[in-house]
Design an enzyme around this catalytic site. Structure first.
Site, PDB file in Angstrom:
ATOM      1  N   THR B  40       0.750  -1.269   0.000  1.00 63.72           N
ATOM      2  CA  THR B  40       0.000   0.000   0.000  1.00 63.72           C
ATOM      3  C   THR B  40       0.762   1.289   0.000  1.00 63.72           C
ATOM      4  OG1 THR B  40      -1.728  -1.088   1.258  1.00 63.72           O
ATOM      5  CG2 THR B  40      -1.886   1.247   1.116  1.00 63.72           C
ATOM      6  N   ASP B  56      -3.546   3.399  -3.657  1.00 59.64           N
ATOM      7  CA  ASP B  56      -3.299   2.488  -4.780  1.00 59.64           C
ATOM      8  C   ASP B  56      -4.289   1.329  -4.628  1.00 59.64           C
ATOM      9  OD1 ASP B  56      -1.164  -0.165  -3.999  1.00 59.64           O
ATOM     10  OD2 ASP B  56      -1.920   1.260  -2.509  1.00 59.64           O
ATOM     11  N   ARG B  58      -3.356  -2.310  -4.874  1.00 59.10           N
ATOM     12  CA  ARG B  58      -2.753  -3.650  -4.835  1.00 59.10           C
ATOM     13  C   ARG B  58      -2.815  -4.235  -3.427  1.00 59.10           C
ATOM     14  NH1 ARG B  58       3.298  -4.652  -7.034  1.00 59.10           N
ATOM     15  NH2 ARG B  58       2.225  -4.736  -9.012  1.00 59.10           N
ATOM     16  N   LYS B  72      -9.296   0.515  -1.171  1.00 58.03           N
ATOM     17  CA  LYS B  72      -8.700   0.847   0.118  1.00 58.03           C
ATOM     18  C   LYS B  72      -9.318   2.081   0.747  1.00 58.03           C
ATOM     19  CE  LYS B  72      -4.495  -1.253  -1.440  1.00 58.03           C
ATOM     20  NZ  LYS B  72      -3.066  -1.296  -1.466  1.00 58.03           N
ATOM     21  N   GLY B  86      -2.268  -1.885   5.906  1.00 57.32           N
ATOM     22  CA  GLY B  86      -2.035  -2.876   6.957  1.00 57.32           C
ATOM     23  C   GLY B  86      -2.669  -4.206   6.614  1.00 57.32           C
ATOM     24  N   SER B 168       3.554   0.872   2.990  1.00 56.07           N
ATOM     25  CA  SER B 168       4.940   0.578   2.616  1.00 56.07           C
ATOM     26  C   SER B 168       5.476   1.609   1.632  1.00 56.07           C
ATOM     27  CB  SER B 168       5.032  -0.823   2.012  1.00 56.07           C
ATOM     28  OG  SER B 168       4.231  -0.902   0.863  1.00 56.07           O
ATOM     29  N   ASP B 205       7.580   1.565  -5.070  1.00 57.84           N
ATOM     30  CA  ASP B 205       7.417   0.608  -3.982  1.00 57.84           C
ATOM     31  C   ASP B 205       6.748  -0.629  -4.569  1.00 57.84           C
ATOM     32  OD1 ASP B 205       4.970   0.099  -1.492  1.00 57.84           O
ATOM     33  OD2 ASP B 205       7.042  -0.588  -1.407  1.00 57.84           O
ATOM     34  N   SER B 208       3.078  -1.673  -3.601  1.00 55.40           N
ATOM     35  CA  SER B 208       1.940  -0.921  -4.125  1.00 55.40           C
ATOM     36  C   SER B 208       1.943  -1.036  -5.634  1.00 55.40           C
ATOM     37  CB  SER B 208       2.037   0.559  -3.763  1.00 55.40           C
ATOM     38  OG  SER B 208       2.464   0.716  -2.451  1.00 55.40           O
TER      39      SER B 208
END
Lengths: 239, 275
Positions: B40, B56, B58, B72, B86, B168, B205, B208
């Site tokens: 995320t 995002d 994913r 999300k 999380g 992340s 990242d 994500s």
């Protein structure tokens, strides 16, 4: 249902650690890093096709979008490695130098079978502090048929018609089993031409990039034939 | 259930018996199941007259993408939304729980929910669980005190700040936010900034990825744009499509179930696995 802790202890042989003494070993330093990525190789009569993605990663970070996992060792064979990049570089350096010496001493380049055996011995020489590398050696044998040798980290190897290594291995190998060997099919229609197999390989990488976070950016393909080496690069997902 | 409340109260509020049991089980070789985390990147940006939140899409389970297009951004109240990072299950259930709790409160008091109420309720629940409920949320909304943006961490800490990022990919997004945020943005500028921050998370990242969702909350209402940006289409389509003709897959055994007679019978000959 509440089971008192004192009764629970009867079910276990070892003594329970006191809460204050609980330590977690996850902080220990490790000499290995998994730089991930996926490589695969397919051998057909007359050629061998080796492919690898070009993403170099560490944890959730991308270190490079353009790092090759393939290394041409002789005119006829290519090493493809997934795992730790530093160990790949060290292994490649050793093989290149040793094969150059072979060529000087014997006035001819080493055959694929010879390189395969050399790689196995080099990997086993580090049995107790292994190269963190998952290798595929792909090349043309004496009859110019494509062969693939697959290795584990300490040098056990076997000849195969195709192999996959790396973080996307589980996602890709089942597809190749079905498409290239006809597993779970009654009437097997196995692709014979280079174009069909390239089609499958590109699709496998694009699917691996969808579901594996460590695979992506670009896929680099080397096609080795008796006539020479051809290189193709295709884009993959960048996220 | 009264005896349970009394028992827990007599122990002083924190019940650690399960922790000991977990350590015992781990020592016996019991492997913890991996949770689906969302990896995320989520961001929130405060602007003149409202708040924008983006995420995002994913969801990862270890290094495998479990969901390529998950949602999300959750509703907590008509005027308050949360972006969550999380553990996916925790996020879904906690947000649904507080959505219901706030709705009940609105029905009882006949008053709009406030952002600081949500923060208090959330942090009061999360703190006693010592971070084991893995929710890292960015809460944004508009109430009688104006537009507000806060973030809540799994341990129960909260921060009010005009721009936030969690997950992340938060560092990648924070770089963009720190460089480009200013006070007094317009709604469109705030949306563009949030999308740019999520883009940084998506491409830099690996936890994500996929698409960007955005929600903009003003006193005129909520503007939710699902998949406002889609960057990463599948890179290759097979020239010759996969062919799975009927009756080409070997079956070891075939059974027939007769519904009227309610009985199962074996039919056909046993086949071998063909490799």
């Amino acid at each position: 249902m509440y089971i008192p802790v004192n009764d629970m202890l009867k079910h276990f042989k070892q003594d329970a650690p006191a809460m204050a003494n609980i330590t977690h070993k996850s902080d220990q330093w490790s000499p290995y890093h998994d730089n991930s990525g996926t490589v695969l190789a397919v051998g057909i009569p007359g050629a061998v096709i080796v492919a690898g993605d070009t993403r170099l990663s560490n944890g959730y970070n991308i270190l490079s979008r353009d790092a090759t996992k393939l290394s041409q060792l002789t005119d006829k064979c290519v090493l493809a490695t997934a795992g730790q990049y530093a160990d790949f570089i060290a292994l490649r350096k050793f093989l290149q130098q040793r094969l150059q010496l072979y060529e000087f001493q014997n006035e001819v380049q080493a055959s694929t079978e010879t390189v395969a055996h050399l790689l196995s011995r080099e990997l086993y020489s580090r049995r107790f502090f292994p190269y963190y590398t998952f290798n595929l050696l792909a090349g043309l044998d004496e009859n110019n048929h494509g062969v693939v040798y697959g290795y584990d980290a300490i040098g056990s190897y076997d000849q195969m018609t195709y192999g996959v290594q790396g973080s996307g291995q589980e996602l890709v190998v089942a597809v190749l089993d079905n498409q290239l060997k006809g597993y779970n099919k009654i009437n097997k229609t196995i692709p014979q031409t280079r174009e069909e197999i390239l089609d499958i390989i590109l699709d496998c990488f694009s699917c691996a990039a969808e579901r594996d976070i460590h695979t992506g950016d670009n896929v680099e393909i080397l096609i080795i034939t008796a006539a020479g080496t051809e290189r193709i690069v295709k884009p993959l997902r960048k996220d | 259930m009264q005896y349970l409340d009394n028992y827990l109260q007599s122990k002083g509020g924190y019940d650690y018996t399960n922790v000991k049991r977990n350590e015992l089980m781990k020592a016996q070789g019991f492997k913890e199941m991996p949770f689906t985390k969302t990896g995320t990147t989520i961001v929130g940006v405060l602007f003149d007259g409202g708040v924008v939140m983006a995420a995002d899409t994913r969801a990862t389970a270890g290094s495998i993408v479990a969901d390529k297009n998950c949602e999300k951004l959750h509703t907590l109240a008509p005027n308050i939304w949360a972006a969550g990072a999380g553990t996916a299950a925790d996020l879904h259930h906690q947000c649904a729980h507080f959505n219901a709790k706030l709705k009940l409160q609105r029905l009882n008091l006949n008053r709009q929910s406030r952002v600081n109420e949500v923060i208090t309720k959330l942090t009061s629940k999360l703190f006693p669980y010592r971070g084991h409920i893995g929710v890292a949320l960015i809460i944004g909304g508009i109430d009688c005190n104006g537009p507000q943006l806060a973030s809540v961490s799994p341990h129960g800490n909260y921060v009010y700040h005009p721009f936030q990022s969690m997950g992340s990919g938060s560092l990648a997004a924070l770089g963009i936010l720190e460089a480009k945020f200013q006070d007094g943005l317009t709604k469109q500028q705030a949306i563009d900034l949030a999308i740019e921050a999520i883009e940084a998370g998506i491409f830099h990242d690996m936890g994500s990825g996929s698409n960007v969702d955005v929600v903009a909350i003003t006193k005129d209402g909520v503007d939710y744009k699902r998949n406002i940006r889609q960057y990463n289409a599948k890179s290759y389509q097979r020239q010759v499509p996969y062919d799975f003709p009927i009756n080409n897959t070997p079956a070891l055994k075939k059974y027939q179930f007769n519904i009227e007679k309610q009985e199962l019978t074996e039919v056909g000959q046993e086949m071998e696995i063909i490799e």
